[in-house]
Motif scaffolding. Structure first.
Motif, PDB file in Angstrom:
ATOM      1  N   VAL A 137       0.724  -1.675  -0.101  1.00 35.36           N
ATOM      2  CA  VAL A 137      -0.008   0.257  -0.298  1.00 35.36           C
ATOM      3  C   VAL A 137       0.834   1.233   0.114  1.00 35.36           C
ATOM      4  O   VAL A 137       1.822   1.040   0.716  1.00 35.36           O
ATOM      5  N   MET A 138       0.719   2.098  -1.071  1.00 31.35           N
ATOM      6  CA  MET A 138       1.574   3.348  -1.448  1.00 31.35           C
ATOM      7  C   MET A 138       1.023   4.109  -1.074  1.00 31.35           C
ATOM      8  O   MET A 138      -0.063   4.811  -2.061  1.00 31.35           O
ATOM      9  N   ASP A 139       1.775   5.067  -0.581  1.00 27.61           N
ATOM     10  CA  ASP A 139       0.544   6.422  -0.304  1.00 27.61           C
ATOM     11  C   ASP A 139       1.810   7.975  -0.828  1.00 27.61           C
ATOM     12  O   ASP A 139       3.153   7.812  -0.519  1.00 27.61           O
ATOM     13  N   GLY A 140       1.283   8.887  -1.801  1.00 23.59           N
ATOM     14  CA  GLY A 140       1.847   9.965  -2.134  1.00 23.59           C
ATOM     15  C   GLY A 140       0.881  10.565  -2.761  1.00 23.59           C
ATOM     16  O   GLY A 140       0.036  11.110  -2.392  1.00 23.59           O
ATOM     17  N   ARG A 141       1.827  10.818  -4.553  1.00 23.97           N
ATOM     18  CA  ARG A 141       0.745  11.994  -5.316  1.00 23.97           C
ATOM     19  C   ARG A 141      -0.073  11.553  -5.817  1.00 23.97           C
ATOM     20  O   ARG A 141      -0.139  11.599  -6.944  1.00 23.97           O
ATOM     21  N   ASP A 142       1.010  10.319  -6.669  1.00 24.44           N
ATOM     22  CA  ASP A 142       1.468   9.937  -8.378  1.00 24.44           C
ATOM     23  C   ASP A 142       1.380   8.888  -8.320  1.00 24.44           C
ATOM     24  O   ASP A 142       2.152   8.367  -9.548  1.00 24.44           O
ATOM     25  N   ILE A 143       0.927   8.449  -7.444  1.00 20.66           N
ATOM     26  CA  ILE A 143       1.667   6.855  -7.480  1.00 20.66           C
ATOM     27  C   ILE A 143       0.548   5.991  -8.433  1.00 20.66           C
ATOM     28  O   ILE A 143       1.143   5.036  -9.120  1.00 20.66           O
ATOM     29  N   GLY A 144      -1.075   6.095  -8.622  1.00 20.01           N
ATOM     30  CA  GLY A 144      -1.790   5.808  -9.469  1.00 20.01           C
ATOM     31  C   GLY A 144      -1.793   6.526 -10.704  1.00 20.01           C
ATOM     32  O   GLY A 144      -2.045   5.922 -12.156  1.00 20.01           O
ATOM     33  N   THR A 145      -1.064   7.046 -11.093  1.00 24.83           N
ATOM     34  CA  THR A 145      -0.947   8.313 -12.061  1.00 24.83           C
ATOM     35  C   THR A 145       0.727   7.727 -13.025  1.00 24.83           C
ATOM     36  O   THR A 145       0.862   7.550 -14.251  1.00 24.83           O
ATOM     37  N   VAL A 146       1.998   7.764 -12.362  1.00 26.80           N
ATOM     38  CA  VAL A 146       2.839   7.808 -12.871  1.00 26.80           C
ATOM     39  C   VAL A 146       3.993   5.916 -12.012  1.00 26.80           C
ATOM     40  O   VAL A 146       4.332   5.622 -12.612  1.00 26.80           O
ATOM     41  N   VAL A 147       3.893   5.623 -10.643  1.00 29.81           N
ATOM     42  CA  VAL A 147       4.756   5.357 -10.112  1.00 29.81           C
ATOM     43  C   VAL A 147       4.168   3.691 -10.317  1.00 29.81           C
ATOM     44  O   VAL A 147       5.148   2.871 -11.126  1.00 29.81           O
ATOM     45  N   PHE A 148       2.826   3.536 -10.702  1.00 26.29           N
ATOM     46  CA  PHE A 148       1.783   2.419 -11.191  1.00 26.29           C
ATOM     47  C   PHE A 148       0.960   2.594 -11.531  1.00 26.29           C
ATOM     48  O   PHE A 148      -0.241   2.395 -10.978  1.00 26.29           O
ATOM     49  N   PRO A 149       1.075   3.105 -12.448  1.00 28.02           N
ATOM     50  CA  PRO A 149      -0.468   3.611 -13.181  1.00 28.02           C
ATOM     51  C   PRO A 149      -1.854   1.621 -13.872  1.00 28.02           C
ATOM     52  O   PRO A 149      -2.235   2.018 -13.563  1.00 28.02           O
ATOM     53  N   ASN A 150      -0.388   0.412 -13.284  1.00 27.64           N
ATOM     54  CA  ASN A 150      -1.412  -0.438 -13.697  1.00 27.64           C
ATOM     55  C   ASN A 150      -1.795  -0.843 -12.257  1.00 27.64           C
ATOM     56  O   ASN A 150      -2.255  -2.103 -11.715  1.00 27.64           O
ATOM     57  N   ALA A 151      -1.372  -0.283 -11.269  1.00 28.36           N
ATOM     58  CA  ALA A 151      -2.410  -0.627  -9.943  1.00 28.36           C
ATOM     59  C   ALA A 151      -3.542  -1.054  -9.712  1.00 28.36           C
ATOM     60  O   ALA A 151      -4.666  -1.106 -10.873  1.00 28.36           O
ATOM     61  N   GLU A 152      -3.300  -2.535  -9.030  1.00 25.15           N
ATOM     62  CA  GLU A 152      -5.066  -3.132  -9.323  1.00 25.15           C
ATOM     63  C   GLU A 152      -6.140  -2.004  -8.552  1.00 25.15           C
ATOM     64  O   GLU A 152      -7.064  -2.701  -8.936  1.00 25.15           O
ATOM     65  N   LEU A 153      -6.041  -1.286  -7.263  1.00 23.44           N
ATOM     66  CA  LEU A 153      -6.614  -0.655  -6.940  1.00 23.44           C
ATOM     67  C   LEU A 153      -5.717   0.488  -6.672  1.00 23.44           C
ATOM     68  O   LEU A 153      -5.079   0.908  -5.865  1.00 23.44           O
ATOM     69  N   LYS A 154      -7.016   2.234  -7.110  1.00 22.78           N
ATOM     70  CA  LYS A 154      -6.294   3.534  -6.911  1.00 22.78           C
ATOM     71  C   LYS A 154      -7.346   4.479  -6.340  1.00 22.78           C
ATOM     72  O   LYS A 154      -8.531   3.637  -6.086  1.00 22.78           O
ATOM     73  N   ILE A 155      -6.855   4.723  -4.844  1.00 21.71           N
ATOM     74  CA  ILE A 155      -8.191   5.246  -4.135  1.00 21.71           C
ATOM     75  C   ILE A 155      -7.612   6.831  -4.132  1.00 21.71           C
ATOM     76  O   ILE A 155      -5.804   7.220  -3.761  1.00 21.71           O
ATOM     77  N   TYR A 156      -8.199   7.630  -4.632  1.00 25.23           N
ATOM     78  CA  TYR A 156      -7.989   9.539  -4.674  1.00 25.23           C
ATOM     79  C   TYR A 156      -8.795   9.745  -3.323  1.00 25.23           C
ATOM     80  O   TYR A 156      -9.266   9.965  -2.850  1.00 25.23           O
ATOM     81  N   MET A 157      -7.470  10.312  -1.685  1.00 26.81           N
ATOM     82  CA  MET A 157      -7.952  10.940  -0.562  1.00 26.81           C
ATOM     83  C   MET A 157      -8.028  12.345  -0.506  1.00 26.81           C
ATOM     84  O   MET A 157      -7.143  13.201  -1.613  1.00 26.81           O
ATOM     85  N   THR A 158      -9.315  13.189  -0.761  1.00 21.68           N
ATOM     86  CA  THR A 158      -9.508  14.117  -0.281  1.00 21.68           C
ATOM     87  C   THR A 158     -10.466  14.845   0.622  1.00 21.68           C
ATOM     88  O   THR A 158     -11.471  14.082   1.566  1.00 21.68           O
ATOM     89  N   ALA A 159      -9.784  16.069   1.970  1.00 20.78           N
ATOM     90  CA  ALA A 159     -10.647  16.680   2.525  1.00 20.78           C
ATOM     91  C   ALA A 159     -10.336  18.216   2.487  1.00 20.78           C
ATOM     92  O   ALA A 159      -9.677  18.694   1.902  1.00 20.78           O
ATOM     93  N   ASP A 160     -11.931  18.778   3.460  1.00 23.19           N
ATOM     94  CA  ASP A 160     -11.472  20.535   2.996  1.00 23.19           C
ATOM     95  C   ASP A 160     -10.704  20.878   4.543  1.00 23.19           C
ATOM     96  O   ASP A 160      -9.848  19.816   4.520  1.00 23.19           O
TER      97      ASP A 160
END
Ligand code: DC
Length: 237
Positions: A137-160
């Motif tokens: 489980v890798m957290d960052g800013r570009d994990i799902g877009t650049v580091v592992f574009p083929n990751a089986e599960l991508k979560i994008y977290m946000t909050a106010d």
């Protein structure tokens, strides 16, 4: 969690999002639930920033990019599991730096350091190597877009931003750091802007990422949300 889900073949879980959204807390709990390795890539950018500060690459708050780029070959980053924290601590050239990388001084400079192409190329290669065997489980800013574009599960977290600033404020206060709420809000807004607008690998939601706005959620609710999502995803693999 259902053990048949847990024993399924291992996947890569990418957790991206804004600063101080609770990505690391979320990712760490998910990793513990699944028996996966948790990798905090923000810590890697922070460690390089700390190195820059401690090795004369920053004068009066100004970063000497060329000097840092020239020093990159001298920086070795590694993680070692710390059972007390239930997560891995980060080391630079075998020195434990986990306790020094989350200060406001490092936070104020890290977006500049993480915008440097040479820094990103090296850290991305290291992150890809760490996730080669999956089960991460890798957290960052570009994990799902650049580091592992083929990751089986991508979560994008946000909050106010106000919610995020309050969390970071309480975290720093608990560590005894004297900071004002205003400074933290300013730092978070500036980092949001720099992270989203930098030329290389800006923060953006991968098309196939699932959004988690955790502003009004407890950690238990976040885990319930994750369990449902994970169960659906592994069924569809
Ligand atoms: O997650 P964090 O706030 O500890 O991250 C620190 C900084 O590192 C953040 O401002 C942006 C940068 N970062 C990045 O550019 N790419 C990543 N994969 C992780 C962090």
């Amino acid at each position: 969690m259902n053990s048949s889900i847990r024993q399924n073949r291992k996947i890569v879980i990418a957790v991206d999002g804004f600063s101080s959204c609770g990505k690391s807390t979320f990712a760490k709990l998910v990793a513990a639930r699944l028996g996966y390795i948790f990798i905090d890539t923000g810590a890697m950018y922070r460690a390089v920033t700390l190195y820059a500060i401690e090795h004369g690459c920053v004068t009066n708050g100004i970063l000497d990019e060329d000097k840092l780029i020239a020093a990159l070959d001298d920086i070795t980053i590694s993680f070692r599991f710390n059972p007390d924290r239930g997560a891995s601590d980060i080391y630079v050239n075998d020195e434990w730096v986990e306790g020094k990388i989350r200060t406001i001084t490092v936070s104020n400079l890290v977006s500049r350091v993480s915008a440097i192409g040479e820094v990103r190329t090296r850290l991305v290669a290291l992150q890809q190597e760490m996730g080669r065997e999956k089960g991460v489980v890798m957290d960052g800013r570009d994990i799902g877009t650049v580091v592992f574009p083929n990751a089986e599960l991508k979560i994008y977290m946000t909050a106010d931003p106000e919610v995020r600033a309050e969390r970071r404020y309480l975290e720093l206060q608990a560590k005894g750091e004297e900071v004002s709420r205003e400074d933290i809000v300013a730092n978070i807004l500036e980092r949001d802007h720099l992270d989203q607008t930098r030329a290389i690998s800006p923060l953006r939601k991968a098309d196939d990422a699932v959004v988690l706005d955790n502003g009004g959620m407890t950690l238990e609710e976040e885990m319930e949300w994750f369990d449902t999502l994970f169960a659906q995803r592994v069924k569809s693999l």
